[in-house]
Design an enzyme around this catalytic site. Structure first.
Site, PDB file in Angstrom:
ATOM      1  N   THR A  66       0.871  -1.175   0.000  1.00 22.98           N
ATOM      2  CA  THR A  66       0.000   0.000   0.000  1.00 22.98           C
ATOM      3  C   THR A  66       0.901   1.214   0.000  1.00 22.98           C
ATOM      4  O   THR A  66       1.641   1.454   0.949  1.00 22.98           O
ATOM      5  CB  THR A  66      -0.923   0.003   1.226  1.00 22.98           C
ATOM      6  OG1 THR A  66      -1.752  -1.159   1.182  1.00 22.98           O
ATOM      7  CG2 THR A  66      -1.801   1.245   1.224  1.00 22.98           C
ATOM      8  N   LYS A  87      -7.230   1.302  -2.853  1.00 24.74           N
ATOM      9  CA  LYS A  87      -6.831   0.913  -1.493  1.00 24.74           C
ATOM     10  C   LYS A  87      -7.029   2.067  -0.503  1.00 24.74           C
ATOM     11  O   LYS A  87      -7.380   1.849   0.655  1.00 24.74           O
ATOM     12  CB  LYS A  87      -5.367   0.463  -1.477  1.00 24.74           C
ATOM     13  CG  LYS A  87      -4.884  -0.039  -0.106  1.00 24.74           C
ATOM     14  CD  LYS A  87      -5.687  -1.250   0.393  1.00 24.74           C
ATOM     15  CE  LYS A  87      -5.252  -1.694   1.791  1.00 24.74           C
ATOM     16  NZ  LYS A  87      -3.938  -2.351   1.806  1.00 24.74           N
ATOM     17  N   LYS A 124       0.656   5.117   8.284  1.00 23.99           N
ATOM     18  CA  LYS A 124       1.228   5.474   6.976  1.00 23.99           C
ATOM     19  C   LYS A 124       0.133   5.572   5.917  1.00 23.99           C
ATOM     20  O   LYS A 124       0.081   6.537   5.142  1.00 23.99           O
ATOM     21  CB  LYS A 124       2.277   4.440   6.579  1.00 23.99           C
ATOM     22  CG  LYS A 124       2.852   4.583   5.186  1.00 23.99           C
ATOM     23  CD  LYS A 124       2.198   3.627   4.162  1.00 23.99           C
ATOM     24  CE  LYS A 124       2.437   2.172   4.516  1.00 23.99           C
ATOM     25  NZ  LYS A 124       1.850   1.254   3.493  1.00 23.99           N
TER      26      LYS A 124
END
Length: 313
Positions: free
Chosen positions: A116, A191, A259
């Protein structure tokens, strides 16, 4: 396996590739990568693997994988190179670095980054790969360690349709729902949608179970009921069960989720889009890091809200 240069041998299934003997490379064999690579090996692929902490490669080496010292070694002898690492800076290093994948991969090979990461970085990787005659896909996943172990991941892909179709059988060996979402970066944008939804849902999961705990309810019994109704979600039915057991081991690290939320917030800012719910969830998870909980799974948010409410663990 290759037929003519730059193409894979065809299987007996229309449009498929023969996985038996296919040379794959795998970079990143952590909580999820180890299981994902293992599924491809079980399907007959010959694997070359690399991990920054080499000891983590041992389970795959025991199944016949060749352990490499650099991403370059992985790439040089592989037809399809997968990566699933921690942060965008890691993606840059292993794919775009001097000793990275693109500098050493063969023309006609395919690079599939399942980290990701940033949509803009996915576009950069695609463009750098194309300049070298290499195909590149961004293919982040959802489903956590359980989905990786059971090969039930959702895999959201960005890139060219031709490259996607070439590796689709490999992706379908690791996931149950595999979709091409658009051009380069589209997998990462999808995502981000996934992570935005999970961020808000996890607050609901944690607050719901804290309420149940304070009311003296059996958490599993509560999940049995509400998890099958309108409030049902993957998070309550899977991560909620872990909370009920006091299991905060990572299926997906808090530090990686922070993150991801940071990427989503940055992308939203660039689009002049306000996402206050995501911003709130992000602050709770930043608090988790401040409390030293960054290596717990995302269900570790429960401990943050416990402390906020003065509940001793």
């Amino acid at each position: 396996m290759r037929g003519k240069a730059g193409s894979f041998s065809q299987s007996d299934q229309p449009g498929g590739i023969r996985m038996k003997g296919m040379k794959i490379g795998w970079i990143g064999v952590g909580v999820m990568g180890r299981s994902m690579c293992g599924h491809l090996m079980e399907a007959g692929c010959a694997a070359r693997v690399y991990n920054r902490t080499a000891e983590k490669c041992a389970p795959l080496a025991g199944k016949g994988a060749v352990v490499c010292k650099t991403p370059a070694e992985v790439a040089a002898e592989s037809d399809v190179i997968f990566s699933i690492v921690g942060f965008p800076c890691d993606v840059e290093q292993v794919l775009l670095g001097e000793d990275g994948v693109l500098a050493h991969a063969k023309p006609g090979s395919v690079v599939v980054d399942m980290t990701t990461s940033e949509p803009s970085l996915a576009v950069r990787v695609y463009e750098a790969a194309k300049a070298r005659g290499i195909a590149a896909l961004d293919a982040p996943v959802s489903g956590g360690d359980l989905g990786a172990r059971e090969a039930t991941l959702a895999i959201m892909v960005g890139g060219e349709a031709e490259a996607f179709e070439r590796v689709r059988p490999l992706l379908e060996t690791m996931g149950r729902n595999v979709r091409l979402m658009g051009g380069p970066g589209a997998g990462q944008h999808t995502k981000m949608c996934n992570q935005i939804l999970i961020a808000g849902t996890m607050i609901g999961v944690v607050e719901s179970l804290l309420y149940a705990q304070r009311a003296g309810m059996d958490l599993d019994a509560v999940i049995d009921v509400i998890g099958s109704g309108a409030a049902g979600s993957w998070s309550i039915n899977n991560l909620g069960r872990r909370i009920a057991k006091g299991d905060f081991n990572p299926g997906f690290f808090i530090k990686h989720f922070v993150k991801d939320m940071g990427i989503a917030l940055a992308e939203a800012k660039a689009m002049n889009l306000a996402l206050p719910g995501l911003a709130l969830a992000n602050q709770f998870y930043v608090a988790a890091q401040a409390m030293g909980l960054e290596n717990l799974g995302t269900q570790g948010l429960y401990q943050v809200l416990e402390r906020l409410n003065g509940i001793a663990r």
